[in-house]
Scaffold this motif. Structure first.
Motif, short mmCIF file in Angstrom:
data_model
loop_
_atom_site.label_atom_id
_atom_site.label_comp_id
_atom_site.label_asym_id
_atom_site.label_seq_id
_atom_site.Cartn_x
_atom_site.Cartn_y
_atom_site.Cartn_z
N ARG A 173 0.82 -1.20 0.00
CA ARG A 173 0.00 0.00 0.00
C ARG A 173 0.87 1.27 0.00
NH1 ARG A 173 -5.40 1.12 1.68
NH2 ARG A 173 -5.68 -1.10 1.87
N SER A 174 2.00 1.16 0.75
CA SER A 174 2.89 2.33 0.83
C SER A 174 3.42 2.76 -0.55
CB SER A 174 4.08 2.02 1.74
OG SER A 174 4.78 0.93 1.20
N LEU A 230 1.45 10.33 -4.49
CA LEU A 230 2.02 11.59 -4.01
C LEU A 230 2.98 12.19 -5.05
CD1 LEU A 230 2.75 10.98 -0.22
CD2 LEU A 230 1.19 12.64 -1.23
N ARG A 231 3.76 11.28 -5.67
CA ARG A 231 4.72 11.76 -6.67
C ARG A 231 4.00 12.44 -7.85
NH1 ARG A 231 8.19 7.18 -9.03
NH2 ARG A 231 9.01 7.02 -6.92
N TYR A 232 2.95 11.74 -8.37
CA TYR A 232 2.21 12.31 -9.50
C TYR A 232 1.53 13.62 -9.10
CZ TYR A 232 2.95 7.98 -12.06
OH TYR A 232 3.52 6.92 -12.69
#
Lengths: 311, 649
Positions: free
Chosen positions: A11-12, A19-21
């Motif tokens: 999941r992480s 978050l990156r996108y």
């Protein structure tokens, strides 16, 4: 296999990817938002205040410019936002002559007829584009001149204006000859006659010679026997091209003085350095029949049959 | 604003030299009318000209030449696409004409263009040329020809980086003229004969302009063709010019066709990739050539009444290749400083050969092989600097250098190879230039320029050797006033130990325009040009060689003009003008002391009234008075005038 892997992804990792996108997305739009607004605002905005200049502009050749008004006057957003702030736009009336020239040459330097504009006598006298061309109130649709061409040139060249009022003249006032037939107001390369220094603004004929031969092609030659004066010192040796009281635009009222001023045998001049030949002893200047030199030397500009230009 | 604009336009009208028609005011709305997607502005002026001449009609025709009859005095038509670039076949048509019908000076100019696709420009000119040439050959060289000039230029893709240039020019001269010849030999009498002048020059051009690596290139190839088919048909010329000479010429004919071509190349480049540096270069080459033959027949009697029969045959070629190269470097080391350097190289040689044959009284006589060579090579380097020190002070300076080498050889001999002596000479000219420009106020400008030149070996006695020139100019221009004064002087001294040529020209003028109200503009101007030359002469008189004599020439030209333009109730325009030129030099006291005093004046008046928003009625009168001081042979008075309607549809 693929299904197994997708299901087993931690999941992480998914959160990290999201978050990156998301951060990339924020960065992209953040950069866009941080960019200054386009300094150009478009010609429509100019119409609000400058109606006189813009309402008939569809007739103007500059209507083809890529950015309309801002193509010449520069970005207009600051000018508009500043409520018509004068120093926020390029106003040609406030530019130095060089700056004004530079602005026009951004587009108009591609024409070879302007290759010598930086060193032309006009530029050196601080007479630049806007002194002769009127973009918004032109008197001529072609070339956007501020007045008709001859009137424009006469404004400064008053001595030439007087010459074109002489009894014998090229028909400039009558409208069939224009100053630019012989002169290039944007500067010309060094002349191919005289010593290459003067005259400075004379247009060259296509065949690289004095502009006179463009119309007076019969005087151009080449001839087997050239009257060297034409090639060495140019047509002005004998003629006053703008106007004269004398027939054939001659520099003197009678022909013989014109001829004798060179044909006097003075040492150090001419082809051989022994002087330009004097007339033969058979001539008698006291007799009027010998005072019209061109009555016998009829082909004075050049001959293919006689070295003395008799036929 | 309107008032200012009106006064501005009136000033522009007044700046023109006096010429009665066409009328400067146009009919119709300056904004034009819309038709479909186009806006049309037009005005046509049709009227009748008249003239009444007293005195020398030939001289009037030479100077003025307007006649009687109905004319399309002028017309203007512009058609513009209201949304530029959207016209189907064209976006713009600009047509203007002048004098069509039967005026001696006719002109038309046409532009048709479509944005980004093509631009076509053409001019057509027709001139009637009449010149009795009384003072240079006693009327024996009268010319009555017409000249037609055409220029057509087409630019394909005018706004693109790659443009194609096509062009055509034509120059045609036709008509009768007189010339003279000597018979039976160089000491014979002069006889006038008729010429049918027929000369044509055609020029075709093909070129391109394109941009590569921020460098703009211009390449043009042209072909120029010239034909001179002037003929002197078989005539019986009649008596000679000199009553004391007993020679007669009973029959004369001369054919001398002369055809040639001059193909040429022009290559130019312009680079402004660097902010503080631009480069312009130009290379041209042309190779002129003419092929000629001449056949002349003359029958008559000689001085002692013996029959004379002379036939002359000439045939040959003449060539003149010309090559020029120019390089201009412009450097802007500071925002306010421009330095330019121009280098020019010019190289030409004129050469040709011909055979000359003469048969006298059916006996083969003179036979020559002729050759001539004249080569000129000029190198010039001109450096100029322009510094704008402050907004009100500018300085200009320059140093110019040129070197010219002239090579010459010539022979006329019976048998080749003849001895051919080649002679060469070199002349160098150095000159320095200095100028100051001042603008203490926005409306006020001053400029002062000076030039000093020194040549070491001028070719002609009248060429520039030690010369200097000074020019000063002051201009004051406000919305209502304009004042311009000029002073200019040129001195040239060309002397050797036993010879002197000195020429001095001084020009001064003052011109002013005043628009006290929007509907009134007044103009006045005065100028004088003084020319004085003195030159060493050598000539024969009564069999004696006269050396160390001097020729003088003086001219004192004074020009005065006035003009008043009045607009009445925005409907009618009145123009009153007067122009006078006078050469006030005193007449010479000796043969070699020359001056040509005369007076030439032209008052005029013109009235134009708007009858309807699309129609104007015009009326004008102009008077010409020409008067010489020495003789009255060429004097004339002439009234010319016109009445016309200007209309718009």
């Amino acid at each position: 296999m693929d299904t197994f892997h997708n299901c087993s992804r931690p999941r992480s990792l998914i959160v990290t990817k999201v978050l990156r996108y998301w951060s990339l997305f924020l960065l992209f739009f953040g950069v866009l938002w941080a960019q200054p607004k386009d300094p150009y605002i478009g010609s429509q905005a100019c119409r609000g205040c400058h109606l006189v200049q813009t309402q008939d502009f569809f007739r103007n050749a500059h209507t083809k410019a890529d950015r309309g008004c801002e193509g010449c006057h520069g970005p207009g957003r600051a000018h508009v936002n500043g409520g018509g702030k004068k120093d926020a736009i390029i106003a040609f009336s406030t530019l130095t002559p060089k700056k004004s020239l530079d602005t026009c040459l951004q587009c108009h330097s591609k024409d070879m007829s302007r290759a010598n504009i930086r060193r032309s006598s006009h530029t050196q006298s601080e007479v630049v584009c806007a002194n002769c061309h009127s973009i918004h109130k032109s008197a001529t649709p072609k070339y956007l001149l501020a007045h008709q061409q001859k009137d424009l040139c006469y404004t400064c060249h008053t001595d030439v204006k007087a010459q074109f009022s002489m009894p014998f003249k090229h028909r400039v006032n009558e409208g069939t000859v224009q100053c630019s037939d012989c002169h290039n107001p944007h500067g010309a390369p060094a002349s191919n006659w005289r010593m290459g220094q003067r005259p400075r603004m004379q247009q060259h004929a296509q065949s690289n010679e004095q502009s006179c031969v463009q119309c007076h092609a019969d005087k151009r030659g080449p001839f087997l026997f050239e009257h060297a004066a034409l090639r060495v010192d140019g047509c002005n040796s004998c003629h006053a091209p703008h106007g004269s009281a004398n027939p054939r635009l001659l520099n003197r009222p009678v022909v013989f003085t014109l001829c004798l001023e060179c044909h006097n045998g003075a040492a150090g001049f001419g082809r051989t350095g022994e002087g330009i030949p004097t007339q033969s002893g058979s001539h008698n200047m006291a007799d009027p029949r010998y005072q019209n030199c061109t009555a016998c030397h009829v082909k004075i500009h050049g001959s293919n049959a006689d070295a003395r230009f008799l036929r | 604003m309107r008032l200012l604009l009106a006064s501005f336009l009136l000033t522009a009208t007044l700046a023109a030299q006096p010429l009665i028609a066409p009328t400067p005011q146009r009919a119709g709305d300056a904004k034009g009318e819309d038709l479909a997607d186009y806006n049309i502005v037009n005005s046509f002026e049709t009227g009748y000209r008249f003239r009444v001449v007293e005195g020398n009609l030939g001289k009037f025709r030479s100077d003025v030449n307007y006649g009687n009859g109905i004319r399309l005095l002028g017309s203007h038509l512009t058609v513009n696409s209201k949304k530029p670039g959207t016209g189907k076949y064209f976006d713009e048509i600009v047509l203007s004409t002048q004098g069509l019908g039967n005026d001696p000076y006719q002109f038309s100019s046409l532009r048709v263009s479509k944005a980004k696709l093509y631009r076509y420009d053409s001019t057509w000119r027709w001139m009637d040329y009449f010149n009795p040439a009384l003072t240079i050959a006693s009327g024996q060289h009268l010319i009555n020809t017409s000249r037609q000039l055409q220029d057509h230029d087409l630019v394909i893709l005018p706004q693109a980086r790659f443009r194609v240039l096509l062009g055509y020019s034509r120059n045609q001269q036709d008509g009768p003229a007189f010339s003279t010849l000597q018979f039976p030999d160089g000491r014979g009498d002069e006889f006038t004969y008729l010429l049918n002048v027929r000369r044509t020059r055609n020029e075709y051009r093909l070129g391109t302009e394109f941009e590569v690596l921020k460098t703009k290139f211009h390449v043009l190839h042209g072909w120029e063709y010239f034909r001179d088919d002037t003929r002197a048909p078989l005539v019986s010329p009649g008596a000679g010019a000199n009553p004391n000479d007993t020679a007669t010429l009973s029959q004369f004919r001369r054919d001398e066709p002369n055809h040639g071509q001059a193909p040429y190349w022009r290559v130019g480049l312009h680079n402004e990739a660097f902010k503080s540096f631009t480069i312009d270069a130009r290379f041209t080459n042309s190779t002129g050539q003419r092929r000629f033959v001449s056949d002349e027949l003359a029958l008559g009697t000689g001085r002692f009444s013996a029959a004379q029969n002379r036939q002359v045959f000439v045939g040959g070629n003449a060539r003149r290749p010309v090559t020029t190269g120019n390089l201009t470097l412009s450097w802007f080391p500071l925002e306010r400083l421009t330095i330019t350097n121009h280098t020019a190289l010019y190289n030409t040689r004129m050469e040709g050969e011909a055979t000359y044959g003469e048969i006298n009284n059916a006996v083969a006589g003179l036979k020559l092989l002729q050759f001539q060579y004249l080569g000129i090579r000029t190198f010039a380097n001109l450096t100029d600097a322009n510094l704008k020190l402050t907004n009100w002070l500018g300085l200009f300076s320059g140093y110019h250098f040129s070197e010219r080498r002239i090579g010459s050889s010539q022979f006329e001999d019976l048998e080749a190879p003849a001895k051919l002596d080649r002679i060469e000479q070199t002349n160098r000219l150095h000159s320095g230039l200095l100028g100051v420009r001042l603008q203490p106020a926005k409306q006020l400008r001053f400029s002062l320029d000076g030039e000093l030149g020194r040549a070491d070996r001028p070719f002609y006695t009248t060429s520039e050797k030690d010369y200097h020139a000074v020019a000063a100019r002051a201009q004051w221009k406000t919305k209502r006033w304009s004042l311009l004064s000029k002073f200019q002087t040129n001195y040239n001294l060309n002397s050797t130990s036993l010879f002197v040529h000195s020429a001095r020209t001084r020009v001064a003028s003052i011109d002013g325009t005043w628009s006290p109200r929007g509907f009134v503009t007044l103009e006045a101007g005065y100028g004088h040009t003084h020319i004085e030359t003195v030159t060493g002469l050598a000539y024969f008189s009564l069999g004696e060689l006269v050396e160390n004599d001097r020729g003088f020439y003086r001219s004192r030209l004074r020009q005065t003009r006035f003009g008043a333009q009045i607009n009445v109730a925005k409907r009618a325009d009145i123009y009153l003008g007067y122009h006078r030129i006078q050469d006030a030099a005193r007449l010479g006291v000796a043969l070699m002391d020359q001056a040509f005093p005369l007076t030439y004046e032209t008052p005029l008046a013109r009235f134009s009234i708007q009858l309807h928003k699309k129609v104007r009625w015009n009326l004008g009168w102009q008077y010409y008075k020409y008067k010489e001081k020495l003789l009255t042979l060429q004097d004339y008075n002439a009234h010319t005038g016109y009445t016309s309607l200007s209309w718009s549809f």
